[in-house]
Write an enzyme that holds these catalytic residues in place. Structure first.
Site, PDB file in Angstrom:
ATOM      1  N   GLY A   1      -4.582  -4.422  -4.004  1.00 20.10           N
ATOM      2  CA  GLY A   1      -5.550  -3.379  -4.315  1.00 20.10           C
ATOM      3  C   GLY A   1      -4.799  -2.117  -4.665  1.00 20.10           C
ATOM      4  O   GLY A   1      -4.020  -1.625  -3.866  1.00 20.10           O
ATOM      5  N   HIS A   2      -4.969  -1.642  -5.875  1.00 24.85           N
ATOM      6  CA  HIS A   2      -4.298  -0.415  -6.303  1.00 24.85           C
ATOM      7  C   HIS A   2      -5.342   0.655  -6.540  1.00 24.85           C
ATOM      8  O   HIS A   2      -6.314   0.411  -7.256  1.00 24.85           O
ATOM      9  CB  HIS A   2      -3.581  -0.627  -7.646  1.00 24.85           C
ATOM     10  CG  HIS A   2      -2.398  -1.531  -7.548  1.00 24.85           C
ATOM     11  ND1 HIS A   2      -1.899  -2.207  -8.626  1.00 24.85           N
ATOM     12  CD2 HIS A   2      -1.632  -1.853  -6.504  1.00 24.85           C
ATOM     13  CE1 HIS A   2      -0.854  -2.910  -8.235  1.00 24.85           C
ATOM     14  NE2 HIS A   2      -0.678  -2.717  -6.957  1.00 24.85           N
TER      15      HIS A   2
ATOM     16  N   LYS B   1       2.304   2.047  -5.149  1.00 28.16           N
ATOM     17  CA  LYS B   1       2.988   1.518  -6.351  1.00 28.16           C
ATOM     18  C   LYS B   1       2.157   1.748  -7.596  1.00 28.16           C
ATOM     19  O   LYS B   1       2.679   2.044  -8.656  1.00 28.16           O
ATOM     20  CB  LYS B   1       3.228   0.005  -6.213  1.00 28.16           C
ATOM     21  CG  LYS B   1       4.162  -0.377  -5.113  1.00 28.16           C
ATOM     22  CD  LYS B   1       4.271  -1.880  -4.995  1.00 28.16           C
ATOM     23  CE  LYS B   1       3.003  -2.566  -4.543  1.00 28.16           C
ATOM     24  NZ  LYS B   1       2.592  -2.308  -3.161  1.00 28.16           N
TER      25      LYS B   1
ATOM     26  N   GLN C   1       1.729  -6.295  -3.356  1.00 26.76           N
ATOM     27  CA  GLN C   1       2.255  -6.424  -1.991  1.00 26.76           C
ATOM     28  C   GLN C   1       3.643  -5.756  -1.920  1.00 26.76           C
ATOM     29  O   GLN C   1       3.856  -4.824  -2.663  1.00 26.76           O
ATOM     30  CB  GLN C   1       2.308  -7.889  -1.532  1.00 26.76           C
ATOM     31  CG  GLN C   1       0.940  -8.515  -1.337  1.00 26.76           C
ATOM     32  CD  GLN C   1       0.365  -9.073  -2.641  1.00 26.76           C
ATOM     33  OE1 GLN C   1       1.060  -9.712  -3.401  1.00 26.76           O
ATOM     34  NE2 GLN C   1      -0.883  -8.826  -2.882  1.00 26.76           N
TER      35      GLN C   1
ATOM     36  N   ASP D   1       0.813  -1.220   0.000  1.00 26.61           N
ATOM     37  CA  ASP D   1       0.000   0.000   0.000  1.00 26.61           C
ATOM     38  C   ASP D   1       0.845   1.268   0.000  1.00 26.61           C
ATOM     39  O   ASP D   1       0.432   2.294   0.529  1.00 26.61           O
ATOM     40  CB  ASP D   1      -0.978   0.007   1.197  1.00 26.61           C
ATOM     41  CG  ASP D   1      -1.705  -1.323   1.319  1.00 26.61           C
ATOM     42  OD1 ASP D   1      -2.305  -1.736   0.320  1.00 26.61           O
ATOM     43  OD2 ASP D   1      -1.642  -1.951   2.393  1.00 26.61           O
TER      44      ASP D   1
END
Ligand code: IMP
Length: 427
Positions: A40-41, A16, A224, A13
């Site tokens: 999750g982006h 990225k 991750q 988180d």
């Protein structure tokens, strides 16, 4: 021209997706190389927020080929849903392809992830319960089904049969659950998902190698981060793949000498979701400020993230093992109101000063941070676009980090929007 890896330097988180998105405008392809829909982006473009799980960040740029690489584990239903949601918002996803060698997340993986977590009791890892660990376990045990198996009913059925023989035994005898009906799985995977995904299934390694030979820019997007890496993270509180830069090679089919740059992304503070050691963890009002200003809730699971000060012992280690060439320091604006900012520069372990990350978990659990305290800047930096306009205390913080990690910080993030990134030095 070498490929560019974007890797998280903390516990995930870090932003990225935003940095990949920033670089993607010049890229021919963006490749996800590991993980699954545990990631999750969030990317914010012109006020619109896009939460992506499996789809690589480059999808928002026309002309970029988003590639889900062989190292990823793919839940086909999640992928199809995500593509439909993007299409519904006017994003053209037609270029996206999936490696035929990526593994499939199956219904029993979800179920076993939930059940094994429950039975770990107090030792729970706090997984995302998306079936990621069980899918990678089957890959290693060589009973996994791959994306290419969606193209051949006979092979799909034969492999499913082998897998279910063991899984149904475990579910029924170990957990007192109903067995999984193979016909239902076949109906979903071959009847519904396969026809939708078949046109996107490719030999991704050939495609990536061809683009590389043509001198095109390839971005390799990790999910991750370093300290969730199966080998290099805070085991067992890790994910089941290798987010570190080495994983970019095995997860994409590019060789180490085809990588040109490794961009490490770190938050100006630290967060982690799930269990495990966290030497600089905070509680109280500063933690509240970081959570609320940083919106520190999982994109994926909605869980509140644990927060703490920036840890340069960990960051230095992460820069080394990923051979990071440049750093992007994100979410600096979250620190705007703080009077002072602390940065962990070493650990105290039983009265001894440690400058390097201890390999032994029990030592890390006992490590107490030794901080350097810097003044805060106490003003909003959200509108700053030029490096010269950043307040003096921001530059002091950047200099302290650079002196410890020994690579340049090239970008600092000053807000969630795509445009809110200040470049400190040109390439
Ligand atoms: P899993 O990847 O679902 O097996 O979860 C293993 C650990 O990795 C848990 O602590 C999760 O919270 C953490 N994790 C997995 N994916 C992410 C992510 O994208 N961001 C942050 N933590 C993650």
């Amino acid at each position: 021209m070498g490929a560019i890896v974007v890797v998280g330097l903390q516990w995930g988180d870090e932003g990225k997706g935003k940095i990949t998105d920033l670089l993607a405008s010049h890229a021919a392809a963006v490749v996800r190389y590991q993980g699954g829909h545990n990631a999750g982006h969030t990317i914010v473009v012109g006020g619109a927020s896009f939460a992506l799980q499996l789809v690589p960040s480059g999808v928002l740029y026309p002309g970029v080929v988003p590639i889900i690489g062989n190292g990823v584990v793919v839940d086909p239903r999640v992928l199809i849903d995500e593509l439909s949601a993007l299409e519904a918002r006017g994003v053209d996803t037609s270029a996206l392809v999936v490696s035929g060698n990526a593994h499939l997340v199956m219904p029993y993986h979800h179920e076993l992830d939930r059940l094994t977590e429950r039975y770990l009791g107090k030792s729970q890892l706090g997984t995302t319960k998306r079936g990621i660990g069980p899918a990678y376990a089957d890959k290693a045990a060589r009973i996994g089904l791959r994306v290419q198996d969606l193209l051949d009913e006979k092979i799909f059925r034969a492999k499913l049969d082998v897998a279910l023989r063991e899984k149904n035994l475990v579910l029924a005898k170990g957990y007192n659950r109903l067995p999984i009906d193979p016909e239902r799985v076949v109906a979903d995977y071959l009847g519904t998902y396969a026809p939708l995904l078949a046109p996107r299934i490719v030999d991704s390694v050939r495609l990536i190698q061809r683009l590389w030979r043509e001198g095109r820019t390839i971005l390799l997007e990790g999910a991750q981060a370093t300290f969730l890496d199966l080998d290099h993270g805070t085991y067992p509180f890790v994910t089941s793949s290798n987010p570190t830069a080495g994983g970019a090679c095995s997860g994409s089919g590019l060789g180490p000498r085809q990588i040109g740059e490794v961009i490490g992304v770190a938050k100006a503070y630290t967060t982690r979701v799930g269990a495990g050691p966290f030497p600089t963890e905070l509680s109280g009002s500063i933690a509240e400020t970081l959570v609320s200003r940083g919106h520190e809730f999982g994109t994926n699971t909605g869980r509140r993230r644990r927060t703490g000060w920036l840890d340069l012992v960990m960051l230095r280690h992460a820069v080394e093992i990923n051979s990071v060439s440049e750093v992007a320091l994100t979410k600096l604006d979250v620190l705007d109101p703080l009077e002072e900012i602390r940065v962990c520069v070493a650990y105290d372990v039983d009265g001894e000063r440690l400058e390097e990350l201890p390999y032994h978990q029990s030592v890390l659990h006992r490590a107490r941070p030794i901080y350097e305290t810097l003044p805060g800047w106490r003003r909003s930096i959200a509108a700053i676009t030029r490096a010269g306009d950043l307040p003096g205390p921001v530059r002091r913080l950047v200099e302290l980090i650079e002196s410890r990690v020994e690579v340049p910080i090239r970008w600092v993030g000053v807000g969630p929007n795509r445009s809110q990134v200040v470049e400190l030095q040109g390439s």
